[in-house]
Design a protein around this motif. Structure first.
Motif, PDB file in Angstrom:
ATOM      1  N   PHE A   1      -7.635 -36.115  39.652  1.00 41.61           N
ATOM      2  CA  PHE A   1      -6.811 -36.621  40.811  1.00 41.61           C
ATOM      3  C   PHE A   1      -6.717 -35.629  42.215  1.00 41.61           C
ATOM      4  N   ALA A   2      -7.056 -34.575  42.132  1.00 42.62           N
ATOM      5  CA  ALA A   2      -7.135 -33.771  43.242  1.00 42.62           C
ATOM      6  C   ALA A   2      -7.837 -34.186  44.711  1.00 42.62           C
ATOM      7  N   SER A   3      -8.820 -34.884  44.195  1.00 41.12           N
ATOM      8  CA  SER A   3      -9.955 -35.436  45.221  1.00 41.12           C
ATOM      9  C   SER A   3      -9.678 -37.011  45.410  1.00 41.12           C
ATOM     10  N   GLU A   4      -9.446 -37.407  46.538  1.00 40.73           N
ATOM     11  CA  GLU A   4      -9.472 -39.096  46.436  1.00 40.73           C
ATOM     12  C   GLU A   4     -10.795 -39.611  46.396  1.00 40.73           C
TER      13      GLU A   4
ATOM     14  N   ASN B   1     -20.761 -41.027  53.314  1.00 39.53           N
ATOM     15  CA  ASN B   1     -22.065 -40.823  53.176  1.00 39.53           C
ATOM     16  C   ASN B   1     -22.583 -40.072  52.227  1.00 39.53           C
ATOM     17  N   ARG B   2     -23.983 -39.925  51.803  1.00 35.14           N
ATOM     18  CA  ARG B   2     -24.337 -39.284  50.692  1.00 35.14           C
ATOM     19  C   ARG B   2     -23.902 -37.719  50.805  1.00 35.14           C
ATOM     20  N   ASN B   3     -24.060 -37.001  51.859  1.00 38.67           N
ATOM     21  CA  ASN B   3     -23.879 -35.572  52.061  1.00 38.67           C
ATOM     22  C   ASN B   3     -22.439 -35.409  51.542  1.00 38.67           C
ATOM     23  N   SER B   4     -21.615 -36.248  52.078  1.00 38.77           N
ATOM     24  CA  SER B   4     -20.129 -36.208  51.791  1.00 38.77           C
ATOM     25  C   SER B   4     -19.776 -36.319  50.174  1.00 38.77           C
ATOM     26  N   LEU B   5     -20.461 -37.248  49.682  1.00 32.49           N
ATOM     27  CA  LEU B   5     -19.963 -37.748  48.261  1.00 32.49           C
ATOM     28  C   LEU B   5     -20.804 -36.818  47.457  1.00 32.49           C
ATOM     29  N   LEU B   6     -22.028 -36.460  47.584  1.00 34.69           N
ATOM     30  CA  LEU B   6     -22.714 -35.652  46.538  1.00 34.69           C
ATOM     31  C   LEU B   6     -21.974 -34.492  45.656  1.00 34.69           C
ATOM     32  N   PRO B   7     -21.364 -33.504  46.803  1.00 33.36           N
ATOM     33  CA  PRO B   7     -20.576 -32.446  46.275  1.00 33.36           C
ATOM     34  C   PRO B   7     -19.608 -32.935  45.090  1.00 33.36           C
ATOM     35  N   GLN B   8     -18.921 -33.938  45.201  1.00 34.53           N
ATOM     36  CA  GLN B   8     -17.817 -34.647  44.432  1.00 34.53           C
ATOM     37  C   GLN B   8     -18.542 -35.102  43.193  1.00 34.53           C
ATOM     38  N   MET B   9     -19.604 -35.468  43.509  1.00 32.78           N
ATOM     39  CA  MET B   9     -20.161 -36.249  42.068  1.00 32.78           C
ATOM     40  C   MET B   9     -20.840 -35.081  41.364  1.00 32.78           C
ATOM     41  N   LYS B  10     -21.216 -33.953  41.999  1.00 26.72           N
ATOM     42  CA  LYS B  10     -21.599 -32.821  41.031  1.00 26.72           C
ATOM     43  C   LYS B  10     -20.498 -32.110  40.431  1.00 26.72           C
ATOM     44  N   ILE B  11     -18.956 -32.148  40.903  1.00 30.00           N
ATOM     45  CA  ILE B  11     -17.955 -31.591  40.055  1.00 30.00           C
ATOM     46  C   ILE B  11     -17.816 -32.486  39.108  1.00 30.00           C
ATOM     47  N   LEU B  12     -17.755 -33.902  39.232  1.00 33.89           N
ATOM     48  CA  LEU B  12     -17.435 -34.647  38.012  1.00 33.89           C
ATOM     49  C   LEU B  12     -18.587 -34.599  37.138  1.00 33.89           C
ATOM     50  N   GLU B  13     -19.950 -34.337  37.366  1.00 40.68           N
ATOM     51  CA  GLU B  13     -20.669 -34.187  36.520  1.00 40.68           C
ATOM     52  C   GLU B  13     -20.694 -32.925  35.638  1.00 40.68           C
ATOM     53  N   GLU B  14     -20.566 -31.845  36.322  1.00 38.46           N
ATOM     54  CA  GLU B  14     -20.056 -30.461  35.701  1.00 38.46           C
ATOM     55  C   GLU B  14     -19.177 -30.505  34.677  1.00 38.46           C
ATOM     56  N   HIS B  15     -17.937 -31.621  34.810  1.00 33.42           N
ATOM     57  CA  HIS B  15     -16.872 -31.572  34.226  1.00 33.42           C
ATOM     58  C   HIS B  15     -17.245 -32.587  32.950  1.00 33.42           C
ATOM     59  N   TYR B  16     -18.430 -33.348  32.915  1.00 33.65           N
ATOM     60  CA  TYR B  16     -18.593 -34.135  31.848  1.00 33.65           C
ATOM     61  C   TYR B  16     -17.830 -35.383  31.896  1.00 33.65           C
TER      62      TYR B  16
END
Length: 261
Positions: free
Chosen positions: A10-13, A39-54
């Protein structure tokens, strides 16, 4: 250090939207970028967080929810639906006395997702639905639960009955007494009509009025001071109608049919 899953979701839209977009199945990165207008550069860090938290996994640039992600999203959607309803006008909701709504319906308040708060003039209170729903007269059933009489109520009911509309009318004990005293002739005529169904509620009504037909509902709740402040919630759509019908059925259980006046 791992974040709390509540913060991850919830902390990131962006992260929240990714989870919601993936709820119906896997999507390629290009599709997510288009849906989110980013864009990809903006979204990838958020995708990484989602993956790191399974919560998500990816393969060949395609992303999907994990089992944990599906569990989280299944609970996110009804919560967001409820928040969406309250966000329509939090001042309205925060100032209402909601004790008349049973707990199961409070839990499903997200069904009122296509509503607006209105303050019509007193002369328009019971005709505002006609501008909202041009096919009002052709609705096969109309339901009203009320503690008060509205302007020209008898002519409005008569018009509906002449159109062979089933009219379901639950009134408070106080209103029934008033009808017996001041409108005995009119109500007697209605009761003799096969399309008129009248009941008296055996408990105290903690709201002013609500009505619904096949496409809309109109609800007036008292504020927390027990005062009617001319604010109504006008809703459209099947989910709102279904919710209001459940409220009607809840009240009907504690109501008695009126077969004579």
């Amino acid at each position: 250090m791992k974040k709390r899953l509540l913060d991850v979701a919830f902390a990131s839209e962006k992260r929240m939207n990714v989870l919601l977009f993936l709820r119906n199945g896997a999507k390629e990165m290009d599709t997510l970028l288009e849906l989110m207008d980013t864009n990809r550069n903006s979204l990838l860090p958020q995708m990484k967080i989602l993956e790191e938290h399974y919560l998500i996994i990816h393969y060949n640039d395609t992303y999907e929810l994990t089992t944990i992600g599906k569990v989280v999203v299944d609970d996110m959607i009804p919560l967001l639906d409820k928040i969406g309803v309250f966000d329509i006008d939090i001042d309205y909701w925060g100032s209402r006395d909601l004790d008349f709504i049973p707990s199961p319906l409070l839990d499903k308040i997200g069904q009122l997702n296509d509503c607006k708060i209105i303050t019509p003039h007193i002369t328009e209170l019971f005709s505002v639905h006609k501008s909202f729903n041009m096919d009002y007269k052709v609705s096969p059933q109309v339901y009203v639960v009320t503690t008060t009489l509205y302007p020209n109520f008898d002519s409005i009911i008569e018009e509906l009955l002449e159109s062979n509309v089933d009219f379901y009318y639950i009134v408070s004990q106080e209103l029934l007494n008033k009808l017996r005293t001041e409108y005995q002739k009119e109500i007697t005529s209605f009761i003799n009509n096969e399309f008129f169904h009248m009941y008296v509620y055996t408990k105290k009504m903690k709201f002013l009025y609500f009505t619904f037909d096949s496409v809309h509902s109109l609800i007036s709740a008292f504020n927390k001071k027990g005062v009617f402040d001319h604010k109504f919630m006008l809703c459209q759509g099947q989910s709102a109608v279904d919710w209001t019908k459940e409220l009607y059925d809840h009240i009907l259980k504690d109501s008695i049919a009126v077969t004579e006046i």
